[in-house]
Design a protein around this motif. Sequence first.
Motif, PDB file in Angstrom:
ATOM      1  N   GLY A 223       0.808  -1.212   0.000  1.00 22.72           N
ATOM      2  CA  GLY A 223       0.000   0.000   0.000  1.00 22.72           C
ATOM      3  C   GLY A 223       0.839   1.259   0.000  1.00 22.72           C
ATOM      4  O   GLY A 223       2.077   1.211  -0.011  1.00 22.72           O
ATOM      5  N   PRO A 224       0.188   2.428   0.028  1.00 22.73           N
ATOM      6  CA  PRO A 224       0.909   3.709  -0.024  1.00 22.73           C
ATOM      7  C   PRO A 224       1.924   3.884   1.102  1.00 22.73           C
ATOM      8  O   PRO A 224       3.002   4.442   0.879  1.00 22.73           O
ATOM      9  CB  PRO A 224      -0.216   4.745   0.063  1.00 22.73           C
ATOM     10  N   PHE A 225       1.593   3.431   2.314  1.00 22.68           N
ATOM     11  CA  PHE A 225       2.524   3.601   3.431  1.00 22.68           C
ATOM     12  C   PHE A 225       3.832   2.852   3.162  1.00 22.68           C
ATOM     13  O   PHE A 225       4.933   3.411   3.285  1.00 22.68           O
ATOM     14  CB  PHE A 225       1.887   3.099   4.730  1.00 22.68           C
ATOM     15  N   ALA A 227       4.888   1.738   0.254  1.00 16.30           N
ATOM     16  CA  ALA A 227       5.513   2.273  -0.957  1.00 16.30           C
ATOM     17  C   ALA A 227       6.331   3.522  -0.649  1.00 16.30           C
ATOM     18  O   ALA A 227       7.474   3.663  -1.103  1.00 16.30           O
ATOM     19  CB  ALA A 227       4.439   2.586  -1.993  1.00 16.30           C
ATOM     20  N   LYS A 228       5.741   4.423   0.121  1.00 17.94           N
ATOM     21  CA  LYS A 228       6.441   5.669   0.449  1.00 17.94           C
ATOM     22  C   LYS A 228       7.707   5.395   1.246  1.00 17.94           C
ATOM     23  O   LYS A 228       8.764   6.011   1.003  1.00 17.94           O
ATOM     24  CB  LYS A 228       5.502   6.587   1.230  1.00 17.94           C
ATOM     25  N   LYS A 229       7.626   4.479   2.192  1.00 18.75           N
ATOM     26  CA  LYS A 229       8.788   4.140   3.006  1.00 18.75           C
ATOM     27  C   LYS A 229       9.916   3.555   2.154  1.00 18.75           C
ATOM     28  O   LYS A 229      11.076   3.977   2.246  1.00 18.75           O
ATOM     29  CB  LYS A 229       8.379   3.129   4.077  1.00 18.75           C
ATOM     30  N   VAL A 230       9.566   2.565   1.340  1.00 16.51           N
ATOM     31  CA  VAL A 230      10.587   1.878   0.544  1.00 16.51           C
ATOM     32  C   VAL A 230      11.225   2.834  -0.450  1.00 16.51           C
ATOM     33  O   VAL A 230      12.462   2.888  -0.581  1.00 16.51           O
ATOM     34  CB  VAL A 230       9.975   0.665  -0.185  1.00 16.51           C
ATOM     35  N   ILE A 231      10.414   3.597  -1.150  1.00 10.33           N
ATOM     36  CA  ILE A 231      10.952   4.513  -2.158  1.00 10.33           C
ATOM     37  C   ILE A 231      11.769   5.618  -1.496  1.00 10.33           C
ATOM     38  O   ILE A 231      12.800   6.052  -2.031  1.00 10.33           O
ATOM     39  CB  ILE A 231       9.802   5.096  -3.007  1.00 10.33           C
ATOM     40  N   GLY A 232      11.328   6.065  -0.322  1.00 11.00           N
ATOM     41  CA  GLY A 232      12.104   7.064   0.399  1.00 11.00           C
ATOM     42  C   GLY A 232      13.501   6.574   0.730  1.00 11.00           C
ATOM     43  O   GLY A 232      14.484   7.316   0.613  1.00 11.00           O
ATOM     44  N   ILE A 233      13.601   5.304   1.120  1.00  9.25           N
ATOM     45  CA  ILE A 233      14.912   4.724   1.411  1.00  9.25           C
ATOM     46  C   ILE A 233      15.756   4.627   0.147  1.00  9.25           C
ATOM     47  O   ILE A 233      16.924   5.037   0.118  1.00  9.25           O
ATOM     48  CB  ILE A 233      14.750   3.338   2.059  1.00  9.25           C
ATOM     49  N   LEU A 234      15.179   4.084  -0.910  1.00  9.06           N
ATOM     50  CA  LEU A 234      15.951   3.861  -2.138  1.00  9.06           C
ATOM     51  C   LEU A 234      16.395   5.167  -2.791  1.00  9.06           C
ATOM     52  O   LEU A 234      17.482   5.243  -3.361  1.00  9.06           O
ATOM     53  CB  LEU A 234      15.126   3.034  -3.130  1.00  9.06           C
ATOM     54  N   GLN A 235      15.553   6.196  -2.718  1.00  6.14           N
ATOM     55  CA  GLN A 235      15.882   7.461  -3.387  1.00  6.14           C
ATOM     56  C   GLN A 235      16.760   8.372  -2.528  1.00  6.14           C
ATOM     57  O   GLN A 235      17.691   9.001  -3.050  1.00  6.14           O
ATOM     58  CB  GLN A 235      14.602   8.221  -3.753  1.00  6.14           C
ATOM     59  N   ASP A 236      16.450   8.463  -1.254  1.00  6.80           N
ATOM     60  CA  ASP A 236      17.082   9.489  -0.419  1.00  6.80           C
ATOM     61  C   ASP A 236      17.737   8.955   0.839  1.00  6.80           C
ATOM     62  O   ASP A 236      18.276   9.752   1.614  1.00  6.80           O
ATOM     63  CB  ASP A 236      16.039  10.541  -0.019  1.00  6.80           C
ATOM     64  N   GLY A 237      17.688   7.635   1.065  1.00  5.14           N
ATOM     65  CA  GLY A 237      18.195   7.123   2.329  1.00  5.14           C
ATOM     66  C   GLY A 237      19.206   6.012   2.215  1.00  5.14           C
ATOM     67  O   GLY A 237      19.547   5.382   3.225  1.00  5.14           O
ATOM     68  N   LYS A 255      -0.524  -1.723 -13.400  1.00  5.03           N
ATOM     69  CA  LYS A 255      -0.824  -0.305 -13.582  1.00  5.03           C
ATOM     70  C   LYS A 255      -1.298   0.305 -12.272  1.00  5.03           C
ATOM     71  O   LYS A 255      -0.980   1.452 -11.947  1.00  5.03           O
ATOM     72  CB  LYS A 255      -1.876  -0.130 -14.676  1.00  5.03           C
ATOM     73  N   GLY A 256      -2.066  -0.476 -11.518  1.00  2.16           N
ATOM     74  CA  GLY A 256      -2.509  -0.003 -10.209  1.00  2.16           C
ATOM     75  C   GLY A 256      -1.362   0.092  -9.222  1.00  2.16           C
ATOM     76  O   GLY A 256      -1.277   1.045  -8.437  1.00  2.16           O
ATOM     77  N   ILE A 257      -0.462  -0.896  -9.282  1.00  5.11           N
ATOM     78  CA  ILE A 257       0.705  -0.873  -8.401  1.00  5.11           C
ATOM     79  C   ILE A 257       1.581   0.342  -8.717  1.00  5.11           C
ATOM     80  O   ILE A 257       2.009   1.075  -7.817  1.00  5.11           O
ATOM     81  CB  ILE A 257       1.524  -2.166  -8.536  1.00  5.11           C
ATOM     82  N   PHE A 258       1.812   0.556 -10.006  1.00  8.50           N
ATOM     83  CA  PHE A 258       2.672   1.673 -10.401  1.00  8.50           C
ATOM     84  C   PHE A 258       2.018   3.006 -10.073  1.00  8.50           C
ATOM     85  O   PHE A 258       2.707   3.993  -9.782  1.00  8.50           O
ATOM     86  CB  PHE A 258       2.994   1.588 -11.894  1.00  8.50           C
ATOM     87  N   ALA A 259       0.685   3.052 -10.121  1.00  5.07           N
ATOM     88  CA  ALA A 259      -0.027   4.278  -9.754  1.00  5.07           C
ATOM     89  C   ALA A 259       0.204   4.619  -8.285  1.00  5.07           C
ATOM     90  O   ALA A 259       0.217   5.802  -7.905  1.00  5.07           O
ATOM     91  CB  ALA A 259      -1.513   4.124 -10.030  1.00  5.07           C
ATOM     92  N   ILE A 260       0.376   3.595  -7.449  1.00  3.85           N
ATOM     93  CA  ILE A 260       0.685   3.819  -6.034  1.00  3.85           C
ATOM     94  C   ILE A 260       2.116   4.329  -5.873  1.00  3.85           C
ATOM     95  O   ILE A 260       2.404   5.220  -5.073  1.00  3.85           O
ATOM     96  CB  ILE A 260       0.496   2.518  -5.227  1.00  3.85           C
ATOM     97  N   ILE A 261       3.014   3.774  -6.668  1.00  2.00           N
ATOM     98  CA  ILE A 261       4.438   4.089  -6.541  1.00  2.00           C
ATOM     99  C   ILE A 261       4.787   5.456  -7.127  1.00  2.00           C
ATOM    100  O   ILE A 261       5.548   6.235  -6.526  1.00  2.00           O
ATOM    101  CB  ILE A 261       5.280   3.004  -7.243  1.00  2.00           C
ATOM    102  N   LYS A 262       4.242   5.767  -8.290  1.00  6.36           N
ATOM    103  CA  LYS A 262       4.724   6.896  -9.077  1.00  6.36           C
ATOM    104  C   LYS A 262       4.710   8.238  -8.350  1.00  6.36           C
ATOM    105  O   LYS A 262       5.651   9.035  -8.518  1.00  6.36           O
ATOM    106  CB  LYS A 262       3.927   6.992 -10.377  1.00  6.36           C
ATOM    107  N   PRO A 263       3.677   8.561  -7.543  1.00  3.33           N
ATOM    108  CA  PRO A 263       3.694   9.873  -6.876  1.00  3.33           C
ATOM    109  C   PRO A 263       4.913  10.093  -5.977  1.00  3.33           C
ATOM    110  O   PRO A 263       5.269  11.241  -5.700  1.00  3.33           O
ATOM    111  CB  PRO A 263       2.398   9.869  -6.056  1.00  3.33           C
ATOM    112  N   PHE A 264       5.527   9.012  -5.534  1.00  5.98           N
ATOM    113  CA  PHE A 264       6.674   9.139  -4.639  1.00  5.98           C
ATOM    114  C   PHE A 264       8.006   9.108  -5.387  1.00  5.98           C
ATOM    115  O   PHE A 264       9.063   9.286  -4.773  1.00  5.98           O
ATOM    116  CB  PHE A 264       6.658   8.011  -3.602  1.00  5.98           C
TER     117      PHE A 264
END
Length: 364
Positions: A223-225, A227-237, A255-264
Amino acid sequence: MSGAGLSPHHAGLLFLQGSWELMSEESDSLRTSPSAASLSESELPPPPAPTGYVCSLTEDLVAKAREELQEKPEWRLRDVQALRDMVRKECPNLSTSLEDAFLLRFLRARKFDYDRALQLLINYHSCRRSWPEVFNNLRPSALKEVLASGFLTVLPHTDPRGCHILCLRPDRWIPSNYPITENIRAIYLTLEKLIQSEETQVNGIVILADYKGVSLSKASHFGPFIAKKVIGILQDGFPIRIKAVYVVNEPRIFKGIFAIIKPFLKEKIANRFFLHGSDLNSLHSNLPRNILPKEYGGTAGELDITAWNAALLASEEDFVREFCQPGPPCDSILGQALPPKGLSSEAPCDDSMRAVKSQLYSCY
C-alpha cells in the motif's frame, strides 16, 4: 671584481646582502600569495597519503568515477576528511562510522557534493531508526525463509555497464508465511552487501522485477505507506545508484501498483522504469541473453539462488555488528540532524566550492 679577488670583509658583506634579499623575496611572496581557500583546483596541494583506505578500483573505473561522479583520486581523502569534519561539527550526536571507505559511499552516491552527501548520511540513519520492524535484528540468519523462497537474488553476471542485477520475484512470496516487511528486510540486506563493493558504488545496480503470477490480493499488501517508506529509502536514504528497473511479465494490475508508486518517485527515477511485459526480446536490448538465466530467455543456465544466499549468510558477523547492537535513543542521535529545508537533491557540485568547503572545515 672576480670572486677570487674578494677580501674576507667584502665577501662577508656580499653574503649578508644576498641573505637579506632572499629573505625579502620570501616575505613578499608570503604577503602576496592567495589564501588556501581561494586556490584553484590545480593549485591545491595534494591530500595526505592514505592511512587506512586503499582504492580497489581499476584504472577504467577510476576514469569512470572521475567523469560521472566528479571523483578525483588526488582529492579523494581530502573530500572524505571534509565530510568527516562536517559530521563532527554539524551532527556531533550522530552515531555513525567515520571510516574512509564508509564515507566514500555517500560522497560517490551524491557526486562528491558535501552537503548532499551529509544529508544522505543523515537520512540513512534516520530511516534505519524510524522503521524498527525492518531494521531491528537485521541479519541473514533471521531471513533464511525469505532467501530460501527465491524472492530475490543477485545474478552472477553484470550488465554491459558493469551493474549488478538484483532479481526480484514477488510471486515466490506467500503472504501467510510472513509479512511483506520481511521481503523489504531481505532487499535492504542485499543492498548493504552489494554496496560494500567499490565497483558497485561507481557502476550502480539495475533491478529486474518479474511480476508473473502476482495477484490483486498479494499486490494489496504493498500500500501507499509501504511504498512511500521503501521509495524514500531507495531514493534518499541509501548510498546506491539505481540505473534502471526492468519490469517483466507484469499483469494488468501492475498499472494499479505503479499508480501507487509513481507519486513518490522523482522524475529521474520514474524515467528509469522500463515495462517489457512478456516481450523478452525487448528486455534483451537492455540485458543481453548471455548474462540472463534461461527463465528470461538467456543462455547463462538456470536461475540459481544458492550462490547469493551463501554470500549473504557468510556475512552474518558483519551484519550483527552493524544492526544488532544496542544503540542510543533515536532523539539523541538525530535531534540535531534534521534535514535542512529546501535542500535540492540535484544541486550541481562546483569544484571551486568543494575546495573552499574543504579548507573551511579543516579549520574546525
